[in-house]
Design a protein around this motif. Structure first.
Motif, PDB file in Angstrom:
ATOM      1  N   ASP A  80     -38.457  94.096  13.916  1.00 47.08           N
ATOM      2  CA  ASP A  80     -39.525  94.099  14.835  1.00 47.08           C
ATOM      3  C   ASP A  80     -39.990  92.997  15.164  1.00 47.08           C
ATOM      4  O   ASP A  80     -40.416  91.866  14.621  1.00 47.08           O
ATOM      5  N   PRO A  81     -40.171  92.605  16.532  1.00 44.03           N
ATOM      6  CA  PRO A  81     -40.469  91.598  17.222  1.00 44.03           C
ATOM      7  C   PRO A  81     -42.035  90.914  16.837  1.00 44.03           C
ATOM      8  O   PRO A  81     -42.164  89.913  17.268  1.00 44.03           O
ATOM      9  N   LEU A  82     -43.023  91.745  16.496  1.00 41.11           N
ATOM     10  CA  LEU A  82     -44.064  91.498  16.166  1.00 41.11           C
ATOM     11  C   LEU A  82     -44.261  90.570  14.977  1.00 41.11           C
ATOM     12  O   LEU A  82     -44.963  89.530  14.877  1.00 41.11           O
ATOM     13  N   VAL A  83     -43.282  90.681  14.210  1.00 40.53           N
ATOM     14  CA  VAL A  83     -43.191  89.751  12.879  1.00 40.53           C
ATOM     15  C   VAL A  83     -42.481  88.528  12.849  1.00 40.53           C
ATOM     16  O   VAL A  83     -41.209  88.787  13.226  1.00 40.53           O
ATOM     17  N   GLY A  84     -43.093  87.628  13.102  1.00 36.54           N
ATOM     18  CA  GLY A  84     -42.691  86.300  13.162  1.00 36.54           C
ATOM     19  C   GLY A  84     -42.179  85.625  12.156  1.00 36.54           C
ATOM     20  O   GLY A  84     -41.491  84.523  12.063  1.00 36.54           O
ATOM     21  N   ALA A  85     -42.787  85.664  10.929  1.00 38.46           N
ATOM     22  CA  ALA A  85     -42.684  85.082   9.679  1.00 38.46           C
ATOM     23  C   ALA A  85     -42.949  85.907   8.525  1.00 38.46           C
ATOM     24  O   ALA A  85     -43.677  87.065   8.538  1.00 38.46           O
ATOM     25  N   VAL A  86     -42.413  85.475   7.318  1.00 37.74           N
ATOM     26  CA  VAL A  86     -42.525  86.408   6.134  1.00 37.74           C
ATOM     27  C   VAL A  86     -42.824  85.259   5.103  1.00 37.74           C
ATOM     28  O   VAL A  86     -42.287  84.384   4.815  1.00 37.74           O
ATOM     29  N   VAL A  87     -44.059  85.825   4.312  1.00 33.54           N
ATOM     30  CA  VAL A  87     -44.440  85.071   3.004  1.00 33.54           C
ATOM     31  C   VAL A  87     -44.034  85.672   1.842  1.00 33.54           C
ATOM     32  O   VAL A  87     -44.681  87.111   1.786  1.00 33.54           O
ATOM     33  N   GLY A  88     -42.773  85.833   1.241  1.00 35.68           N
ATOM     34  CA  GLY A  88     -42.328  86.489   0.078  1.00 35.68           C
ATOM     35  C   GLY A  88     -42.562  85.986  -1.259  1.00 35.68           C
ATOM     36  O   GLY A  88     -43.531  85.185  -1.317  1.00 35.68           O
ATOM     37  N   TRP A  89     -41.913  86.746  -2.380  1.00 36.74           N
ATOM     38  CA  TRP A  89     -42.329  86.374  -3.672  1.00 36.74           C
ATOM     39  C   TRP A  89     -40.930  86.196  -4.123  1.00 36.74           C
ATOM     40  O   TRP A  89     -39.935  86.747  -4.010  1.00 36.74           O
ATOM     41  N   ALA A  90     -40.788  85.212  -5.164  1.00 39.74           N
ATOM     42  CA  ALA A  90     -39.679  84.915  -6.144  1.00 39.74           C
ATOM     43  C   ALA A  90     -40.358  84.506  -7.318  1.00 39.74           C
ATOM     44  O   ALA A  90     -41.282  83.765  -7.397  1.00 39.74           O
ATOM     45  N   ASP A  91     -39.719  84.628  -8.245  1.00 37.43           N
ATOM     46  CA  ASP A  91     -39.988  84.107  -9.611  1.00 37.43           C
ATOM     47  C   ASP A  91     -39.956  82.761 -10.023  1.00 37.43           C
ATOM     48  O   ASP A  91     -38.961  82.215  -9.996  1.00 37.43           O
ATOM     49  N   LEU A  92     -41.293  82.118  -9.730  1.00 43.56           N
ATOM     50  CA  LEU A  92     -40.969  80.578  -9.685  1.00 43.56           C
ATOM     51  C   LEU A  92     -40.828  80.049 -10.955  1.00 43.56           C
ATOM     52  O   LEU A  92     -40.441  78.759 -11.217  1.00 43.56           O
ATOM     53  N   THR A  93     -41.025  80.770 -12.167  1.00 38.81           N
ATOM     54  CA  THR A  93     -40.688  80.348 -13.548  1.00 38.81           C
ATOM     55  C   THR A  93     -39.413  80.370 -13.733  1.00 38.81           C
ATOM     56  O   THR A  93     -38.671  80.102 -14.912  1.00 38.81           O
ATOM     57  N   ARG A 105     -32.373  83.664   1.892  1.00 38.55           N
ATOM     58  CA  ARG A 105     -32.318  83.159   3.287  1.00 38.55           C
ATOM     59  C   ARG A 105     -30.943  83.498   3.814  1.00 38.55           C
ATOM     60  O   ARG A 105     -30.891  83.476   5.056  1.00 38.55           O
ATOM     61  N   GLU A 106     -30.202  83.772   3.056  1.00 35.66           N
ATOM     62  CA  GLU A 106     -28.541  84.128   3.714  1.00 35.66           C
ATOM     63  C   GLU A 106     -28.600  85.698   3.870  1.00 35.66           C
ATOM     64  O   GLU A 106     -27.424  86.046   4.560  1.00 35.66           O
ATOM     65  N   GLY A 107     -29.439  86.383   3.427  1.00 38.54           N
ATOM     66  CA  GLY A 107     -29.352  87.898   3.601  1.00 38.54           C
ATOM     67  C   GLY A 107     -30.235  88.322   4.855  1.00 38.54           C
ATOM     68  O   GLY A 107     -30.557  87.589   5.828  1.00 38.54           O
ATOM     69  N   PRO A 108     -30.158  89.492   4.985  1.00 40.85           N
ATOM     70  CA  PRO A 108     -30.747  90.255   6.267  1.00 40.85           C
ATOM     71  C   PRO A 108     -32.356  89.535   6.911  1.00 40.85           C
ATOM     72  O   PRO A 108     -33.090  89.643   5.653  1.00 40.85           O
ATOM     73  N   GLY A 109     -32.472  89.124   7.833  1.00 40.77           N
ATOM     74  CA  GLY A 109     -33.627  88.560   8.062  1.00 40.77           C
ATOM     75  C   GLY A 109     -34.109  87.323   7.416  1.00 40.77           C
ATOM     76  O   GLY A 109     -35.255  86.906   7.424  1.00 40.77           O
ATOM     77  N   GLY A 110     -33.161  86.759   6.825  1.00 40.91           N
ATOM     78  CA  GLY A 110     -33.391  85.725   5.704  1.00 40.91           C
ATOM     79  C   GLY A 110     -34.167  84.298   6.501  1.00 40.91           C
ATOM     80  O   GLY A 110     -34.931  83.282   6.001  1.00 40.91           O
ATOM     81  N   GLY A 111     -33.645  84.226   8.007  1.00 41.31           N
ATOM     82  CA  GLY A 111     -34.318  83.136   8.556  1.00 41.31           C
ATOM     83  C   GLY A 111     -35.870  83.087   8.612  1.00 41.31           C
ATOM     84  O   GLY A 111     -36.606  82.223   9.290  1.00 41.31           O
ATOM     85  N   TYR A 112     -36.361  84.486   8.374  1.00 39.21           N
ATOM     86  CA  TYR A 112     -37.973  84.631   8.669  1.00 39.21           C
ATOM     87  C   TYR A 112     -38.785  84.119   7.615  1.00 39.21           C
ATOM     88  O   TYR A 112     -39.901  84.366   7.505  1.00 39.21           O
ATOM     89  N   LEU A 113     -38.039  83.888   6.239  1.00 36.27           N
ATOM     90  CA  LEU A 113     -38.731  83.602   5.326  1.00 36.27           C
ATOM     91  C   LEU A 113     -39.197  82.121   5.253  1.00 36.27           C
ATOM     92  O   LEU A 113     -38.492  80.942   5.688  1.00 36.27           O
ATOM     93  N   ARG A 114     -40.723  81.897   5.330  1.00 36.81           N
ATOM     94  CA  ARG A 114     -41.216  80.677   5.664  1.00 36.81           C
ATOM     95  C   ARG A 114     -42.021  80.167   4.490  1.00 36.81           C
ATOM     96  O   ARG A 114     -42.448  78.904   4.631  1.00 36.81           O
TER      97      ARG A 114
END
Length: 296
Positions: A80-93, A105-114
């Motif tokens: 979707d061209p409207l979505v320019g970036a993603v704030v995701g979650w990963a277990d920081l611990t 970052r290597e998966g589909p759309g991984g370049g949008y993880l900011r």
């Protein structure tokens, strides 16, 4: 003809309840938004111009502590061209958090993880962000050039301030202005802590989520103005970014009402200040002009 001026919504959510439950929606008071929402719904809701600008780009933010949700958001950004970036979650611990981030970052759309985010507002530990395991995870975030969205309630400012002190090289953005007590109007302690956090130059702030801290039915622009004045004074326009917190903002008026409010609040801003708040700050922080993370 000149190009249309950008308007970035730096904070919104999507969810498909048929595919992924959102347990927090079961809490009382969330009945009006207890349904699925996608980018098409946002396009339908965000019809009002803000300072003559129409919505051009968004940052979609995680809702639940789920890697699959983050993967879904990245895939959505890829489609979707409207979505320019993603704030995701990963277990920081997790000791493997660096590998997890690399895989995302290597998966589909991984370049949008900011950036990454954790629901710190729900953590009872008053020093959760200072846990050694969390700090190890945050170093992995910083090493990959990503930012971190800080989601706290106003009483949790001390750990956010300590985070900024200990990680001067990690780009931080305070979600929802630290959730000031708009309804009570007792802003003194919030202002004191917010200014301490804003003293760290790597910290930006989202002008978002304020309506749900007010009286949902009866808030007015003037209820928001004391908060706005503090934010503009503490951060300056170049570290503030407009966000809707849609569709959560539907609980207290919706996207268009909040856009109209922000337009009135920033009515005395210069053209350069308006550009920063409505587009420039978010574009820089989230690297919206590149498929490579550029928050550093």
């Amino acid at each position: 003809m000149s190009e249309p001026r950008a308007l970035v919504d730096a904070h919104h959510h999507v969810w498909d309840l048929d595919h992924r439950p959102q347990p927090w929606l079961d809490e009382p008071g969330h009945e009006p938004i207890r349904r699925s929402y996608g980018p098409a719904d946002l396009r339908s809701a965000a019809t009002r111009p803000l300072a003559g600008r129409r919505l051009t780009s968004t940052v979609v933010v995680q809702c639940v502590t789920s890697l699959p949700e983050t993967r879904e958001l990245l895939a959505l950004a890829d489609e979707d061209p409207l979505v320019g970036a993603v704030v995701g979650w990963a277990d920081l611990t997790s000791p493997e958090v660096g590998d997890v981030l690399d895989a995302l970052r290597e998966g589909p759309g991984g370049g949008y993880l900011r950036a990454l985010r954790h629901i710190v507002q729900g953590e009872p530990d008053p020093a959760w962000l200072q846990r050694p395991s969390v700090e190890r995870g945050l170093r992995a975030v910083q090493e990959r050039g990503l930012g971190y969205d800080v989601l706290i309630r106003s009483h949790q400012f001390p750990q956010a301030i300590r985070l900024a002190e200990r990680f001067p090289g990690l780009p931080l953005v305070l979600d929802h202005a630290g959730k000031p007590p708009v309804a009570s109007g007792e802003l003194g302690l919030w202002e004191q802590d917010l200014r301490r956090l804003a003293a760290h130059p790597q910290v930006c702030c989202k002008v978002s989520g304020l309506v749900t801290e007010a009286d949902h039915r009866n808030w007015a622009v003037e209820d928001m103005r004391p908060v706005w004045d503090v934010l503009l004074s503490a951060f300056g326009s170049d570290r503030l970014m407009f966000g809707s917190d849609w569709p959560v903002c539907v609980l207290a008026g919706g996207w268009n009402q909040w856009a109209a409010t922000v337009e009135e609040l920033q009515g005395d801003c210069s053209a350069a200040e308006t550009e920063a708040i409505l587009a420039g700050t978010a574009t820089h922080f989230y690297g919206l002009n590149s498929l490579e993370p550029t928050a550093s």
